[in-house]
Every structure is written in C-alpha cells, then in structure tokens.
Design a protein around this motif. Structure first.
Motif, short mmCIF file in Angstrom:
data_model
loop_
_atom_site.label_atom_id
_atom_site.label_comp_id
_atom_site.label_asym_id
_atom_site.label_seq_id
_atom_site.Cartn_x
_atom_site.Cartn_y
_atom_site.Cartn_z
N UNK A 55 0.84 -1.25 0.03
CA UNK A 55 -0.05 -0.02 -0.07
C UNK A 55 0.91 1.23 0.04
N UNK A 56 0.39 2.22 -0.53
CA UNK A 56 1.00 3.74 -0.70
C UNK A 56 0.24 4.59 -0.55
N UNK A 57 0.81 5.90 0.10
CA UNK A 57 0.06 7.06 0.15
C UNK A 57 1.19 8.24 0.26
N UNK A 58 1.61 8.58 -0.91
CA UNK A 58 2.47 9.52 -1.07
C UNK A 58 1.90 10.80 -1.63
N UNK A 59 2.87 11.87 -2.20
CA UNK A 59 2.24 13.28 -2.35
C UNK A 59 1.82 13.41 -3.76
N UNK A 60 2.65 12.79 -5.22
CA UNK A 60 2.07 13.20 -6.51
C UNK A 60 2.72 12.20 -7.14
N UNK A 61 2.40 12.47 -8.67
CA UNK A 61 2.81 11.48 -9.72
C UNK A 61 4.39 10.89 -9.62
N UNK A 62 5.09 12.08 -9.42
CA UNK A 62 6.71 11.74 -9.21
C UNK A 62 6.86 11.10 -8.06
N UNK A 63 6.30 11.27 -6.92
CA UNK A 63 6.73 10.47 -5.65
C UNK A 63 6.15 9.03 -5.68
N UNK A 64 5.35 8.97 -6.33
CA UNK A 64 4.70 7.72 -6.62
C UNK A 64 5.57 6.62 -7.48
N UNK A 65 5.79 7.27 -8.56
CA UNK A 65 6.92 6.85 -9.42
C UNK A 65 8.33 6.34 -8.57
N UNK A 66 8.71 7.10 -7.97
CA UNK A 66 9.93 7.05 -7.02
C UNK A 66 10.00 5.94 -5.86
N UNK A 67 8.62 5.74 -5.50
CA UNK A 67 8.57 4.19 -4.53
C UNK A 67 8.16 3.04 -5.13
N UNK A 68 8.00 3.29 -6.72
CA UNK A 68 7.42 2.04 -7.32
C UNK A 68 8.42 1.31 -8.21
N UNK A 69 9.14 2.21 -8.92
CA UNK A 69 10.12 1.92 -10.10
C UNK A 69 11.66 1.93 -9.54
N UNK A 70 12.37 1.36 -10.54
CA UNK A 70 13.78 1.15 -10.25
C UNK A 70 14.31 0.16 -9.29
N UNK A 71 15.68 -0.13 -9.07
CA UNK A 71 16.05 -1.29 -8.42
C UNK A 71 15.59 -1.50 -6.99
N UNK A 72 15.21 -0.14 -6.39
CA UNK A 72 14.98 -0.15 -5.17
C UNK A 72 13.45 0.18 -4.88
N UNK A 73 12.74 0.16 -5.93
CA UNK A 73 11.34 0.60 -5.96
C UNK A 73 10.32 -0.78 -5.53
N UNK A 74 9.28 -0.69 -5.07
CA UNK A 74 8.58 -1.72 -4.70
C UNK A 74 8.36 -2.93 -5.43
N UNK A 75 8.07 -2.44 -6.81
CA UNK A 75 7.81 -3.56 -7.71
C UNK A 75 8.83 -4.51 -7.83
N UNK A 76 10.31 -4.14 -7.54
CA UNK A 76 11.30 -4.84 -7.60
C UNK A 76 11.32 -5.96 -6.37
N UNK A 77 10.69 -5.62 -5.29
CA UNK A 77 10.37 -6.60 -4.18
C UNK A 77 9.33 -7.56 -4.08
N UNK A 78 8.46 -7.21 -5.05
CA UNK A 78 6.92 -7.76 -4.94
C UNK A 78 7.15 -9.24 -5.28
N UNK A 79 6.48 -9.91 -4.84
CA UNK A 79 6.14 -11.53 -5.34
C UNK A 79 5.05 -11.52 -6.32
N UNK A 128 -4.63 20.92 -2.28
CA UNK A 128 -6.02 21.33 -3.36
C UNK A 128 -5.63 21.76 -4.60
N UNK A 129 -4.64 22.81 -4.82
CA UNK A 129 -4.18 23.25 -6.06
C UNK A 129 -3.57 22.06 -6.77
N UNK A 130 -2.92 21.19 -6.11
CA UNK A 130 -2.30 20.21 -7.02
C UNK A 130 -3.52 19.25 -7.46
N UNK A 131 -4.40 19.00 -6.80
CA UNK A 131 -5.38 18.21 -7.04
C UNK A 131 -6.16 18.81 -8.20
N UNK A 132 -6.69 20.11 -7.98
CA UNK A 132 -7.54 20.87 -9.14
C UNK A 132 -6.26 20.82 -10.39
#
Length: 311
Positions: A81-105, A256-260
C-alpha cells in the motif's frame, strides 16, 4: 472503462478477510494513521518513509517494522500500500532497483492511495502486468480525521479479483471501499470529488460573506439552513470554523491546488468544461499569494475577507 463495480457497503454478503502481511509506503498525515489501523488490527506491517525518522517514530508507536527502501518493505508482503504526494513521488517508490515492484512477489497487488493522475495509474498498471503484479488506484476522501478515525471513503480502479483480495484489508481504515471500473477509474472519481468540493466551498464562502454583509447572525443562519436543501458536509464541519476565522488545520490549499491541477489537465484531455473549477483554482492561487499555503481549503472565505475587509 468497464461497468464492473463492487462495494463494501452495498451488496457485499461476506466481509473479505484482511491479508496477513502488508507493506505501507508513505507516512504523512494520512498514511501514518492508516498504517496504524493495520497494525492495531493485528497485521504484520512493515513501513517505509522517505524521512526515516518518521518510520522509526511510527514503529515505536505501533510496534511494526521499518525498511530502508520500498523494495525491502515490499519483499514478502501479501499486499503493498502507498500514500505519497504526487505522480513523481509515486514513481519514486514504485520503480527502479529499489522500488516496490522490484521486491514484490508475482500475483500480489500494489494499492495506491495517492491522489494522482489517471495516466500514472495506467502507466504503472501496465508495468505491473509485465511483472505479473496487479495495480489498483485507490485514492481516498475523508481527510486527516477520516484517516485517524478509520472512516475513509476509497474509490478504486483495477482488476475485480485483485480488488476483492485487497478489500478486507482496506476496510480496516475505511467506511466505504468501492470498485468503480478499470485502472484509472479511482483517480477519475477522486477528481469528481475534488471538483464538487471546490465549488461547494466557494459557494459557502460567498454565502457567509453575503450574510455577514447583510448583518445576519450567520451561526444561526447556518444552523437553520443546514437542516434543509443547502446542507452539506462542508457547511456542518467547516461553516463554524469559517465564521471563527480558523484555518490552521485540515486539507492544505497547496494540496488542493495540486488536485485541481490534475482535474484541469484531465479536462483538457477529455474535453470537459470546468469554468467554476478553473476560477476557484485561481482563487486558491490568491490564498497562496497571501501566505495561506498551509491553510485548510475553507480559507476561501479568508480570501474574500482580505479583498473585502469590512467583514
């Protein structure tokens, strides 16, 4: 978008069981209590946060474990599960050698509670599929209080079977969990939510401003009209604090401005006309320019008072 829909609050005959082991990435004002509900419910929780001291604090409070990278947190988890700030933050925790996808079964799901774009949800879902993983976009509504009280509303997009496996875990911090269609549907529904809120807060601000200029006792007025067709969550929960001029809490104007911005970008893509949303976004820009970046979204009334200081 498919017509598939499912809800924990409508038509579900049996509560889905929570998974045993979860990873939670992002411990901001929302993620911190959400992960806490999972730990208090007896799940084996491993947390990751970009500022490691925040994760250490969480583990000290709830007894879970910390990880140095998203990959380490996700390793062996039944659900990530993840709850981060924006698109870039999300990519940073998901992708790459240290990202979540790399550790998931293979076969497990990544559930994203970030308010992000529908495009990033679709992109990450495609990458998840390449790894035999599932991706569910699941933005939330209910604010910090909803996260703390475990009463969030969660709007989901993704594979129905993966959603059903995740639903029982999400219900540990939510009052309603609904699948609205394919990946991206959750984010699109959150955009609808934010468009509604922006218009309602501006309308409430103008109504209070008008009533005060007319010399009415607005506390009494809000009480009576709050029992009729004008009633709303915003009126009940933010009307009194708007009258008191209190804005140092709640959902920040910057967020809110980010969301709008996400809403307006999506409207350009799909051709929707959002004149009121665009105008309210400009008003929030005024609040930022006046120094109210971290004020609650109800500070639109503060803007009116600054422009019209007689109130």
């Amino acid at each position: 978008m498919s017509d598939t829909s499912a809800s924990s609050s409508a038509g579900a005959t049996q509560r889905a069981a929570p998974v045993a082991r979860v990873a939670f990435l992002g411990l901001g004002v929302m993620g911190y209590p959400m992960a806490g509900h999972l730990a208090k419910s007896g799940l084996d929780v491993t947390v990751y946060n970009r500022t490691a001291s925040r994760a250490t604090q969480w583990a000290s409070e709830y007894g879970g474990r910390t990880a140095f990278t998203p990959r380490d947190a996700a390793r062996g988890a039944d659900l990530v599960l993840a709850c981060v700030g924006n698109d870039d933050d999300l990519r940073s925790v998901v992708l790459g050698d240290e990202g979540a996808f790399a550790g998931m079964t293979a076969g497990t799901a990544f559930v994203d509670h970030t308010t992000a774009s529908a495009n990033v949800a679709r992109d990450l879902s495609a990458l998840a599929t390449e790894r035999a993983l599932h991706f569910i976009d699941a933005p939330v509504s209910g604010g910090q209080a909803g996260a703390q009280n475990g009463t969030l509303t969660i709007m989901c997009g993704g594979d129905p079977a993966a959603f059903e496996r995740a639903r029982g875990t999400l219900e540990l911090y939510a009052a309603a969990v609904t699948l609205l269609g394919d990946v991206g549907a959750g984010q699109l529904a959150k955009m609808v939510n934010q468009i509604c809120i922006a218009g309602m807060i501006q309308g409430l601000s103008e109504a209070i401003h008008f009533g005060q200029r007319a010399g009415l006792d607005m506390a009494r007025v809000l009480d009576v009209i709050g029992k009729g067709a004008a009633a709303s969550w915003q009126m009940t929960n933010r009307g009194p604090t708007m009258l008191e001029g209190k804005f140092d809490f709640g959902f920040a104007v910057d967020w809110m401005r980010k969301d709008l911005g996400i809403c307006l970008d999506e409207a350009k893509r799909n051709g929707a006309s959002l004149p009121v949303t665009a105008l309210v976004d400009q008003f929030y820009g005024d609040v930022q320019a006046l120094g109210g970046n971290r004020f609650d979204t109800s500070s639109l009334i503060w803007r009116l008072r600054r422009v019209n200081p007689a109130d």
